[in-house]
Design a protein around this motif. Structure first.
Motif, PDB file in Angstrom:
ATOM      1  N   PRO A 322      32.947  64.064  41.511  1.00  0.00           N
ATOM      2  CA  PRO A 322      33.379  63.020  42.530  1.00  0.00           C
ATOM      3  C   PRO A 322      33.299  61.689  41.971  1.00  0.00           C
ATOM      4  N   VAL A 323      34.389  60.754  42.232  1.00  0.00           N
ATOM      5  CA  VAL A 323      34.330  59.456  42.157  1.00  0.00           C
ATOM      6  C   VAL A 323      34.514  58.647  43.240  1.00  0.00           C
ATOM      7  N   SER A 324      34.264  57.427  43.353  1.00  0.00           N
ATOM      8  CA  SER A 324      34.584  56.969  44.845  1.00  0.00           C
ATOM      9  C   SER A 324      35.206  55.413  44.860  1.00  0.00           C
ATOM     10  N   ILE A 325      35.916  55.150  45.704  1.00  0.00           N
ATOM     11  CA  ILE A 325      36.618  53.747  45.843  1.00  0.00           C
ATOM     12  C   ILE A 325      36.193  53.620  47.280  1.00  0.00           C
ATOM     13  N   SER A 326      35.686  52.302  47.556  1.00  0.00           N
ATOM     14  CA  SER A 326      35.217  51.717  49.019  1.00  0.00           C
ATOM     15  C   SER A 326      36.529  50.946  49.188  1.00  0.00           C
ATOM     16  N   LEU A 327      37.048  51.033  50.423  1.00  0.00           N
ATOM     17  CA  LEU A 327      38.107  50.426  51.065  1.00  0.00           C
ATOM     18  C   LEU A 327      37.552  49.193  51.399  1.00  0.00           C
ATOM     19  N   ASP A 328      36.473  48.832  51.733  1.00  0.00           N
ATOM     20  CA  ASP A 328      35.936  47.572  52.067  1.00  0.00           C
ATOM     21  C   ASP A 328      36.175  46.670  50.908  1.00  0.00           C
ATOM     22  N   ASP A 329      36.097  46.917  49.435  1.00  0.00           N
ATOM     23  CA  ASP A 329      36.425  46.171  48.545  1.00  0.00           C
ATOM     24  C   ASP A 329      37.797  45.399  48.410  1.00  0.00           C
ATOM     25  N   TYR A 330      38.815  46.146  49.272  1.00  0.00           N
ATOM     26  CA  TYR A 330      39.973  45.836  49.087  1.00  0.00           C
ATOM     27  C   TYR A 330      40.544  45.049  50.304  1.00  0.00           C
ATOM     28  N   PHE A 331      39.469  44.271  51.055  1.00  0.00           N
ATOM     29  CA  PHE A 331      39.980  43.268  51.996  1.00  0.00           C
ATOM     30  C   PHE A 331      40.737  42.157  51.135  1.00  0.00           C
ATOM     31  N   LEU A 332      41.779  41.698  52.149  1.00  0.00           N
ATOM     32  CA  LEU A 332      42.557  40.307  51.802  1.00  0.00           C
ATOM     33  C   LEU A 332      41.425  39.134  51.633  1.00  0.00           C
ATOM     34  N   ASP A 333      41.692  38.197  51.134  1.00  0.00           N
ATOM     35  CA  ASP A 333      41.041  37.128  51.036  1.00  0.00           C
ATOM     36  C   ASP A 333      40.899  36.435  52.697  1.00  0.00           C
ATOM     37  N   ARG A 334      39.657  36.016  52.861  1.00  0.00           N
ATOM     38  CA  ARG A 334      39.724  35.718  54.166  1.00  0.00           C
ATOM     39  C   ARG A 334      40.813  34.792  54.870  1.00  0.00           C
ATOM     40  N   GLU A 335      41.407  33.673  54.298  1.00  0.00           N
ATOM     41  CA  GLU A 335      42.357  32.944  54.794  1.00  0.00           C
ATOM     42  C   GLU A 335      43.764  33.613  54.952  1.00  0.00           C
ATOM     43  N   HIS A 336      43.804  35.005  54.299  1.00  0.00           N
ATOM     44  CA  HIS A 336      45.002  35.741  54.706  1.00  0.00           C
ATOM     45  C   HIS A 336      44.885  36.923  55.562  1.00  0.00           C
ATOM     46  N   THR A 337      43.648  36.823  56.221  1.00  0.00           N
ATOM     47  CA  THR A 337      43.457  38.124  57.206  1.00  0.00           C
ATOM     48  C   THR A 337      44.208  37.720  58.390  1.00  0.00           C
ATOM     49  N   PRO A 338      44.820  38.892  58.928  1.00  0.00           N
ATOM     50  CA  PRO A 338      45.593  38.667  60.199  1.00  0.00           C
ATOM     51  C   PRO A 338      44.735  38.394  61.523  1.00  0.00           C
ATOM     52  N   LYS A 339      45.313  37.748  62.395  1.00  0.00           N
ATOM     53  CA  LYS A 339      44.054  37.389  63.480  1.00  0.00           C
ATOM     54  C   LYS A 339      44.739  38.215  64.702  1.00  0.00           C
ATOM     55  N   LEU A 373      37.349  47.695  39.100  1.00  0.00           N
ATOM     56  CA  LEU A 373      36.889  47.942  40.571  1.00  0.00           C
ATOM     57  C   LEU A 373      36.736  46.541  41.128  1.00  0.00           C
ATOM     58  N   PRO A 374      37.258  46.329  42.132  1.00  0.00           N
ATOM     59  CA  PRO A 374      36.692  44.780  42.712  1.00  0.00           C
ATOM     60  C   PRO A 374      35.903  45.210  43.584  1.00  0.00           C
ATOM     61  N   THR A 375      35.022  43.729  44.024  1.00  0.00           N
ATOM     62  CA  THR A 375      33.915  44.046  45.087  1.00  0.00           C
ATOM     63  C   THR A 375      34.339  42.844  46.013  1.00  0.00           C
ATOM     64  N   PHE A 376      34.055  43.061  47.138  1.00  0.00           N
ATOM     65  CA  PHE A 376      34.672  42.004  48.200  1.00  0.00           C
ATOM     66  C   PHE A 376      33.390  41.110  48.523  1.00  0.00           C
ATOM     67  N   SER A 377      33.307  40.152  48.335  1.00  0.00           N
ATOM     68  CA  SER A 377      32.025  39.299  48.787  1.00  0.00           C
ATOM     69  C   SER A 377      32.187  38.802  50.318  1.00  0.00           C
ATOM     70  N   PHE A 378      31.565  39.414  51.031  1.00  0.00           N
ATOM     71  CA  PHE A 378      31.658  38.996  52.666  1.00  0.00           C
ATOM     72  C   PHE A 378      31.192  37.633  52.742  1.00  0.00           C
ATOM     73  N   GLU A 379      30.061  37.063  51.795  1.00  0.00           N
ATOM     74  CA  GLU A 379      29.460  35.668  52.162  1.00  0.00           C
ATOM     75  C   GLU A 379      30.865  34.584  51.720  1.00  0.00           C
ATOM     76  N   THR A 380      31.531  35.026  50.875  1.00  0.00           N
ATOM     77  CA  THR A 380      32.517  34.128  50.388  1.00  0.00           C
ATOM     78  C   THR A 380      34.054  34.281  50.893  1.00  0.00           C
ATOM     79  N   GLY A 381      34.038  35.639  51.472  1.00  0.00           N
ATOM     80  CA  GLY A 381      35.343  36.002  51.910  1.00  0.00           C
ATOM     81  C   GLY A 381      36.399  36.006  50.918  1.00  0.00           C
TER      82      GLY A 381
END
Length: 556
Positions: A322-339, A373-381
């Motif tokens: 098994p190998v894994s991908i985290s969906l959390d690492d594919y968030f849009l950059d903060r300014e493009h996130t829907p509201k 693989l990307p990593t999403f930084s929740f600190e910088t968005g």
């Protein structure tokens, strides 16, 4: 001269002097009947009380109608009382079990030695309507527990007798409806006339009790197809029956007899057996049908992460890598996130993910190409790269876990034959007694309160305040797709609420009485009193519950 007290009504910001000892129903009229819909209960100094509650001191009062969860609970409890009395009147020797929520209603089993036919259901429905039309008051009783135990025994209510006998509370409350007594956790409406909309229909080997929509109390919830969910519940109910732990009273009795280790071992073994069975089915489809990807979804605090880790171990024993991908690492950059409608970032939305980028990586991975693989930084968005790579070999299977995993739009570029879908949820099957089920949402909320406090720095107040928003997101983005699953994994354990009690109580007690969230904290504290304690030292380090309590052998 009549002595008065001052009541502050939060609904319309009105102060009103009312007679000492006025009921909440009297107060509702005095402050101008501020709700559009009929009230079901009220928060009095941030504690939920029934409308017959009398006030002898100045109070802050907020009236609650059906559109709020607390009001819906009161309505449903009152409806269940009417239903249980109607079953008793029509079938005096029958036993009724109000088992669990499913298909936007509540599944109920009537044990009468034979199948319940349409004619019998119609008699019960007619009797319910007669009781409602008579507008009979629900009379609240409070008595010494020893007297309640005797009364329940005399009436043949042995499940309720055992529950109150094993909780250790000195006094017990129950309700009387025209001479028929029953025990319900929480307040009821003042009388049966409040219950205007309902239905009962055949459902598998029982009946489905239908209730109004919260968003529109003038319409019934639609009956939605949830066959897989129903079967998942059924499997666990069979286990409960096998080990003789149908209700919390049975569990408390077993704990007092020193049977805790056996209960834990059986519960954990049942879960591991389920994980192994799912892994074997995946392995079979991997070899025979070309499945290359496992999609795992479920609501908040359902235990998805631990399930994922245990599944990967079982897949390895089936000689699959098994190998894994985290969906959390594919968030849009903060300014493009829907509201959302309040103008706040909607991280629960499917469209908070960068779907084109995710699907591009997904296609490459399935084709055997190496991806960065990307990593999403929740600190910088924003998205960053740390040099992590993924390349699937001929014996690899891709694991994707996240709340949107079962949404067909997430992986629409790939044919379904590549996918194996798993839905994980804490489908709490043990009940307080035959007529008081335990909501799965309460189980998950208690898990989340403990985990957020111990590992994420959030108070119970913080978690409770966000819970309604979390549930709205689940209703929109998770629950509509649960029946898409190839397998359902029930993460609830027979014993877990008894183990959670020790951790949850001190956290809940930190919520101040002046805070709005105290109503829910107080309700959960009262609920936990029904469980005898189980010490977490008896839990194995691989237990799914360790994800919330700590001490797991897995890294999170």
């Amino acid at each position: 001269m009549t002595e008065t007290i001052t009541i502050y009504c939060k609904n319309n910001n009105v102060y009103k002097d009312v007679p000492l000892g006025a009921t909440l129903l009297d107060i509702y009229t005095a402050v101008g009947s501020p709700l559009k819909n009929r009230p079901m209960n009220a928060r009095v100094n941030n504690k939920v009380e029934g409308l017959t509650f009398r006030c002898y001191y100045p109070k802050d009062v907020e009236f609650i109608d059906y559109t709020q969860l607390s009001g819906q609970r009161t309505y449903v409890r009152s409806l269940c009382f009417v239903f249980s009395k109607a079953v008793h009147d029509v079938l005096p020797t029958a036993t009724l079990n109000l088992e669990h929520p499913v298909s936007k209603g509540y599944f109920c089993k009537i044990h009468n030695g034979k199948s319940i036919d349409h004619q019998t259901i119609e008699k019960i429905r007619t009797r319910m309507r007669e009781i409602i039309d008579a507008d009979i008051p629900f009379r609240f009783k409070n008595t010494r527990t020893s007297d309640a135990v005797k009364l329940f025994h005399e009436r043949g209510l042995f499940d309720k007798e055992l529950l109150v006998e094993t909780t250790g509370m000195p006094y017990t409350m129950y309700y009387d409806l025209d001479g028929y007594i029953n025990y319900f956790y929480g307040c009821l409406t003042p009388s049966t006339g409040y219950i205007q909309l309902f239905d009962i229909v055949p459902y598998f080997d029982g009946v489905l009790l239908r209730i109004p929509r919260r968003s529109d109390p003038q319409e019934l919830e639609p009956v939605i197809k949830q066959d897989k969910m129903f079967q998942a519940y059924k499997e666990h109910l069979t286990l409960l029956d096998t080990v003789g732990l149908n209700n919390v009273g049975d569990l408390n009795k077993a704990i007092r007899k020193g049977m805790t280790p056996e209960i834990i071992m059986v519960s954990e073994a049942m879960q591991e057996k389920s994980v192994a069975k799912i892994a074997e089915e995946i392995a079979c489809r991997f070899r025979d049908n070309g499945v290359r990807m496992v999609l795992i979804s479920g609501p908040s605090s359902s235990g998805k992460t631990t399930f994922c880790k245990r599944l990967q171990i079982q897949l390895i024993t089936n000689l699959i890598h098994p190998v894994s991908i985290s969906l959390d690492d594919y968030f849009l950059d903060r300014e493009h996130t829907p509201k959302d409608e309040k103008g706040e970032y909607d991280f629960e939305s499917l469209y908070a993910l960068d779907l084109p980028y995710f699907n591009s990586d997904l296609q490459k991975a399935i084709n055997g190409e190496e991806i960065a693989l990307p990593t999403f930084s929740f600190e910088t968005g924003s998205r960053i790269y740390k040099g992590n790579k993924l390349k699937m070999g001929p014996n690899s299977i891709l694991i994707i876990e996240g709340i949107h995993a079962l949404n067909p739009e997430l992986t629409s570029i790939l044919d379904d034959h590549y996918k194996y879908k798993v839905y994980v949820s804490a489908l709490t099957s043990i009940s307080l007694d035959n007529h008081n089920w335990i909501p799965t949402t309460d189980n998950r909320l208690l898990r989340r309160i403990v985990r957020d406090y111990r590992f994420r720095g959030y108070s119970a107040k913080d978690t409770i305040a966000r819970w309604e928003s979390v549930r709205k997101g689940e209703d929109k983005w998770i629950f509509p797709y649960q029946e898409n699953a190839d397998a359902m994994f029930n993460s609830a354990m027979l014993y877990e609420l008894a183990a959670l009690r020790k951790y949850a109580e001190p956290i809940l007690m930190e919520v101040l009485e002046i805070e709005e969230e105290n109503a829910e904290a107080y309700r959960l504290l009262r609920f936990l009193r029904y469980f005898n304690y189980i010490h977490e030292t008896e839990l194995p380090p691989t237990s799914l519950l360790r994800e919330f309590l700590g001490g797991s052998s897995f890294s999170y």
